[in-house]
Design a protein around this motif. Structure first.
Motif, PDB file in Angstrom:
ATOM      1  N   PRO A 350      -6.117  -2.050 -18.455  1.00  0.00           N
ATOM      2  CA  PRO A 350      -5.849  -3.171 -18.533  1.00  0.00           C
ATOM      3  C   PRO A 350      -4.502  -3.666 -17.606  1.00  0.00           C
ATOM      4  O   PRO A 350      -4.367  -4.728 -16.984  1.00  0.00           O
ATOM      5  CB  PRO A 350      -5.779  -3.924 -19.740  1.00  0.00           C
ATOM      6  N   LYS A 351      -3.697  -2.701 -17.640  1.00  0.00           N
ATOM      7  CA  LYS A 351      -2.195  -2.916 -17.112  1.00  0.00           C
ATOM      8  C   LYS A 351      -2.291  -2.339 -15.469  1.00  0.00           C
ATOM      9  O   LYS A 351      -1.277  -2.494 -14.831  1.00  0.00           O
ATOM     10  CB  LYS A 351      -1.239  -2.211 -17.766  1.00  0.00           C
ATOM     11  N   SER A 352      -3.373  -1.722 -14.949  1.00  0.00           N
ATOM     12  CA  SER A 352      -2.886  -1.117 -13.718  1.00  0.00           C
ATOM     13  C   SER A 352      -4.293  -1.428 -12.848  1.00  0.00           C
ATOM     14  O   SER A 352      -4.128  -1.177 -11.566  1.00  0.00           O
ATOM     15  CB  SER A 352      -3.230   0.407 -13.566  1.00  0.00           C
ATOM     16  N   GLN A 353      -5.441  -2.328 -13.278  1.00  0.00           N
ATOM     17  CA  GLN A 353      -6.391  -2.786 -12.340  1.00  0.00           C
ATOM     18  C   GLN A 353      -5.929  -3.584 -11.390  1.00  0.00           C
ATOM     19  O   GLN A 353      -5.319  -4.650 -11.692  1.00  0.00           O
ATOM     20  CB  GLN A 353      -7.598  -3.363 -13.177  1.00  0.00           C
ATOM     21  N   ARG A 354      -6.159  -3.217 -10.033  1.00  0.00           N
ATOM     22  CA  ARG A 354      -5.419  -4.055  -9.046  1.00  0.00           C
ATOM     23  C   ARG A 354      -6.305  -3.898  -7.567  1.00  0.00           C
ATOM     24  O   ARG A 354      -7.034  -3.104  -7.799  1.00  0.00           O
ATOM     25  CB  ARG A 354      -4.026  -3.664  -8.978  1.00  0.00           C
ATOM     26  N   VAL A 355      -5.657  -4.671  -6.636  1.00  0.00           N
ATOM     27  CA  VAL A 355      -6.283  -4.369  -5.346  1.00  0.00           C
ATOM     28  C   VAL A 355      -5.063  -4.214  -4.518  1.00  0.00           C
ATOM     29  O   VAL A 355      -4.213  -4.954  -4.723  1.00  0.00           O
ATOM     30  CB  VAL A 355      -7.151  -5.484  -4.854  1.00  0.00           C
ATOM     31  N   GLU A 356      -5.226  -3.443  -3.354  1.00  0.00           N
ATOM     32  CA  GLU A 356      -4.310  -3.014  -2.636  1.00  0.00           C
ATOM     33  C   GLU A 356      -4.663  -3.364  -0.997  1.00  0.00           C
ATOM     34  O   GLU A 356      -5.844  -2.976  -0.696  1.00  0.00           O
ATOM     35  CB  GLU A 356      -3.647  -1.542  -2.493  1.00  0.00           C
ATOM     36  N   VAL A 357      -3.456  -4.245  -0.352  1.00  0.00           N
ATOM     37  CA  VAL A 357      -3.989  -4.599   1.053  1.00  0.00           C
ATOM     38  C   VAL A 357      -3.337  -3.500   1.863  1.00  0.00           C
ATOM     39  O   VAL A 357      -2.181  -3.554   1.742  1.00  0.00           O
ATOM     40  CB  VAL A 357      -3.385  -6.176   1.304  1.00  0.00           C
ATOM     41  N   ARG A 358      -3.970  -2.985   2.576  1.00  0.00           N
ATOM     42  CA  ARG A 358      -3.461  -1.666   3.153  1.00  0.00           C
ATOM     43  C   ARG A 358      -3.410  -1.908   4.728  1.00  0.00           C
ATOM     44  O   ARG A 358      -2.866  -0.949   5.458  1.00  0.00           O
ATOM     45  CB  ARG A 358      -4.673  -0.411   3.271  1.00  0.00           C
ATOM     46  N   ILE A 359      -3.986  -3.224   5.349  1.00  0.00           N
ATOM     47  CA  ILE A 359      -4.035  -3.342   6.762  1.00  0.00           C
ATOM     48  C   ILE A 359      -2.613  -3.973   7.105  1.00  0.00           C
ATOM     49  O   ILE A 359      -2.366  -3.767   8.304  1.00  0.00           O
ATOM     50  CB  ILE A 359      -4.897  -4.631   6.828  1.00  0.00           C
ATOM     51  N   GLY A 360      -1.447  -4.406   6.383  1.00  0.00           N
ATOM     52  CA  GLY A 360      -0.611  -4.922   6.597  1.00  0.00           C
ATOM     53  C   GLY A 360       0.681  -4.066   7.118  1.00  0.00           C
ATOM     54  O   GLY A 360       0.568  -2.775   6.544  1.00  0.00           O
ATOM     55  N   SER A 361       1.353  -4.464   7.967  1.00  0.00           N
ATOM     56  CA  SER A 361       2.533  -3.410   8.506  1.00  0.00           C
ATOM     57  C   SER A 361       3.909  -3.692   8.011  1.00  0.00           C
ATOM     58  O   SER A 361       3.969  -4.901   7.362  1.00  0.00           O
ATOM     59  CB  SER A 361       2.548  -3.658  10.196  1.00  0.00           C
ATOM     60  N   ALA A 362       4.784  -2.967   8.144  1.00  0.00           N
ATOM     61  CA  ALA A 362       6.282  -3.130   7.394  1.00  0.00           C
ATOM     62  C   ALA A 362       6.871  -4.208   8.126  1.00  0.00           C
ATOM     63  O   ALA A 362       8.103  -4.644   7.462  1.00  0.00           O
ATOM     64  CB  ALA A 362       6.859  -1.717   7.577  1.00  0.00           C
ATOM     65  N   ASP A 363       6.529  -4.618   9.204  1.00  0.00           N
ATOM     66  CA  ASP A 363       7.392  -5.516   9.798  1.00  0.00           C
ATOM     67  C   ASP A 363       6.903  -7.011   9.388  1.00  0.00           C
ATOM     68  O   ASP A 363       7.692  -7.990   9.653  1.00  0.00           O
ATOM     69  CB  ASP A 363       6.992  -5.746  11.571  1.00  0.00           C
ATOM     70  N   ALA A 364       6.103  -7.379   8.407  1.00  0.00           N
ATOM     71  CA  ALA A 364       5.576  -8.437   8.054  1.00  0.00           C
ATOM     72  C   ALA A 364       6.597  -9.102   7.142  1.00  0.00           C
ATOM     73  O   ALA A 364       7.369  -8.520   6.508  1.00  0.00           O
ATOM     74  CB  ALA A 364       4.238  -8.390   7.179  1.00  0.00           C
ATOM     75  N   ASN A 365       6.628 -10.469   7.212  1.00  0.00           N
ATOM     76  CA  ASN A 365       7.581 -11.221   6.394  1.00  0.00           C
ATOM     77  C   ASN A 365       6.992 -11.055   4.867  1.00  0.00           C
ATOM     78  O   ASN A 365       5.787 -11.404   4.850  1.00  0.00           O
ATOM     79  CB  ASN A 365       7.618 -12.687   6.756  1.00  0.00           C
ATOM     80  N   PRO A 366       7.782 -10.552   3.980  1.00  0.00           N
ATOM     81  CA  PRO A 366       6.846 -10.266   2.685  1.00  0.00           C
ATOM     82  C   PRO A 366       6.491 -11.806   1.926  1.00  0.00           C
ATOM     83  O   PRO A 366       5.419 -11.682   1.373  1.00  0.00           O
ATOM     84  CB  PRO A 366       7.920  -9.759   1.911  1.00  0.00           C
ATOM     85  N   TYR A 367       7.193 -12.849   2.336  1.00  0.00           N
ATOM     86  CA  TYR A 367       6.591 -13.913   1.716  1.00  0.00           C
ATOM     87  C   TYR A 367       5.393 -14.573   2.218  1.00  0.00           C
ATOM     88  O   TYR A 367       4.348 -14.755   1.579  1.00  0.00           O
ATOM     89  CB  TYR A 367       7.761 -15.046   1.708  1.00  0.00           C
ATOM     90  N   ILE A 368       5.342 -14.144   3.374  1.00  0.00           N
ATOM     91  CA  ILE A 368       4.106 -14.842   4.176  1.00  0.00           C
ATOM     92  C   ILE A 368       2.850 -13.852   4.178  1.00  0.00           C
ATOM     93  O   ILE A 368       1.650 -14.345   3.870  1.00  0.00           O
ATOM     94  CB  ILE A 368       4.416 -14.970   5.778  1.00  0.00           C
ATOM     95  N   ALA A 369       3.139 -12.557   4.056  1.00  0.00           N
ATOM     96  CA  ALA A 369       1.935 -11.659   3.793  1.00  0.00           C
ATOM     97  C   ALA A 369       1.285 -11.744   2.456  1.00  0.00           C
ATOM     98  O   ALA A 369       0.162 -11.669   2.046  1.00  0.00           O
ATOM     99  CB  ALA A 369       2.639 -10.221   4.252  1.00  0.00           C
ATOM    100  N   LEU A 370       2.611 -11.750   1.478  1.00  0.00           N
ATOM    101  CA  LEU A 370       1.854 -11.894  -0.087  1.00  0.00           C
ATOM    102  C   LEU A 370       1.113 -13.371  -0.126  1.00  0.00           C
ATOM    103  O   LEU A 370       0.198 -13.497  -0.835  1.00  0.00           O
ATOM    104  CB  LEU A 370       3.183 -11.609  -0.938  1.00  0.00           C
TER     105      LEU A 370
END
Length: 462
Positions: A350-370
């Motif tokens: 219950p504490k670890s079930q999640r989804v990971e977006v692997r397509i994004g790059s490190a240069d992305a604005n974290p607010y916009i990408a999230l």
């Protein structure tokens, strides 16, 4: 332990500043590209701004990462004469800066800020918080964690310019993923980075070398989605500050060399039910422990990934990473514990079930990408979407329907975003129009330059 200043309200922030010996306070905000802009404010002016806000030139939304003025946006420009916009200081964002001290020796205070009123429509931080509020209205609290890969160089801002960004010296040589040797030999910098992040309330859950000369990966501990984006934003800025204070340089470019893998910015997302406080993604006994809510969330992420791609991959350089064989998927695919797909379902408790977006790059604005990740997933729940068949095995070797193909250039991605009715529903017309125009500007700026590759390929032969 993370530094806890106990700041939750304007009154708390006022008491903190009044008790300090600092004559000036720093404020920082995110521009469209995720670059921290800001200023030092005299103590009395800062205290006044805590109550009434402050005016800040809206040119921060009217220029690119190189301070070149856009000529294709409506929100601001010469036609509006670059007026001031209204800015709100976020009291709960208060941090001590262990890398900077005032004249009396006290650690500097930093507060994040965000735009309000009309400017809030295109402010990256406000964009994310509107999406978070959308989730709350649906009965969910959103949580996230960000991971960043970044290369470190034995260079300075002066030396890279003198070298014209060629023949740069990597911090460490060779390919050496998960190296205990590197982390011990260079332990001073590692521990400075870990300590800084602990003290700035953006704790690093894990830090290790990746495959490549001088490349590190930092996983920032999970938090409520808004706080997580703040931490990613702060981390990218102050990791670079720390590196330069050590006569090093860190870059979050998506791909700095064709000889090495790109740098990802992975996003982990989960939802809790607001009424029960329990995971909305976990279902005991279900396949992969995946609830119907998580299936619809993944379906939304998958369905709108091609349309929202410009929010995950924001620069020309981002698309240099999106080529076969470099750990970056080219289709909107999903799989369970599959690192070759764009979306990775991570089954757990219950504490670890999640989804990971692997397509994004490190240069992305974290607010916009999230905002893109969370907004698309929530929209999938609203529409009760179902994902495509799960991918097993190596997604790079498989063929997928045309509707799952991702844009391969920034221009194409900007057009997909501009014409997306889903983007306009979730993010608003003002943001979509402005942001798409800024990405078109970036593409046009690139096209005005002749690259080294073109010179070497065509100068003599053609």
């Amino acid at each position: 332990m993370p530094q806890q200043l106990g700041i939750h309200t304007v009154a708390d922030a006022r008491r903190l500043v009044e008790a300090s010996s600092l004559t000036h306070i720093k404020i920082g905000l995110s521009d469209i590209d995720g670059i921290m802009r800001g200023k030092l404010m005299r103590r009395d002016k800062f205290l006044s701004a805590l109550d009434s806000g402050l005016a800040f030139c809206d040119v921060v939304f009217g220029w690119d990462s190189n301070d070149q003025l856009y000529d294709n946006v409506r929100y601001t420009g010469w036609h509006t004469a670059y007026p001031d916009a209204h800015l709100r200081i976020v009291p709960e964002s208060a941090r001590r800066l262990p890398l900077e001290r005032g004249a009396g020796g006290e650690e500097m205070l930093l507060f994040l800020a965000e735009f309000v009123e009309d400017a809030a429509q295109i402010c990256p931080r406000r964009l994310l918080h509107r999406v978070i509020e959308r989730g709350r209205d649906m009965g969910f609290d959103a949580f996230a964690a960000l991971e960043y890969e970044f290369f470190v160089f034995d260079e300075t801002p002066q030396s890279v310019r003198e070298k014209n960004y060629r023949n740069l010296k990597n911090w460490t040589p060779g390919n050496f993923g998960y190296s205990m040797l590197r982390s011990t030999v260079n332990s001073d910098f590692y521990h400075q980075l870990l300590d800084m992040c602990e003290r700035m309330d953006m704790s690093i859950e894990s830090l290790h070398t990746e495959t490549g000369p001088g490349v590190l990966e930092a996983a920032i501990a999970f938090d409520e989605a808004g706080a997580s984006a703040d931490k990613g934003f702060l981390f990218k800025t102050f990791a670079k500050v720390l590196a330069q204070q050590n006569n090093l340089m860190a870059t979050f470019m998506a791909k700095w060399s064709h000889d090495h893998s790109g740098q990802s910015g992975h996003i982990h997302v989960s939802l809790n039910d607001r009424k029960t406080g329990k995971s909305a993604f976990f279902e005991e006994g279900a396949e992969y422990s995946m609830s119907a809510t998580q299936r619809a969330f993944i379906a939304g992420m998958q369905r709108y990934l091609p349309e929202f791609m410009a929010m995950y991959a924001q620069t020309i350089n981002s698309y240099s990473r999106l080529v076969p064989g470099y750990w970056a998927p080219l289709d909107a695919t999903w799989g369970a514990e599959n690192r070759t797909t764009a979306l990775r379902l991570i089954p757990g408790g219950p504490k670890s079930q999640r989804v990971e977006v692997r397509i994004g790059s490190a240069d992305a604005n974290p607010y916009i990408a999230l905002a893109a990740a969370l907004g698309s997933g929530l929209y999938g729940i609203e529409q009760q979407l179902s994902p495509s068949e799960i991918v097993t095995g190596n997604a790079y070797d498989q063929q997928f329907p045309a509707e799952l193909k991702l844009p391969l250039t920034l221009w194409e991605a900007a057009q997909r975003l501009r014409t997306s009715s889903a983007a306009r529903t979730v993010f608003g017309d003002a943001f979509v129009d402005h942001y798409a125009a800024t990405r078109e500007w970036e593409e046009n700026a690139y096209r005005r330059h002749v690259t080294d590759w073109e010179m070497a390929r065509y100068f003599e032969i053609i």
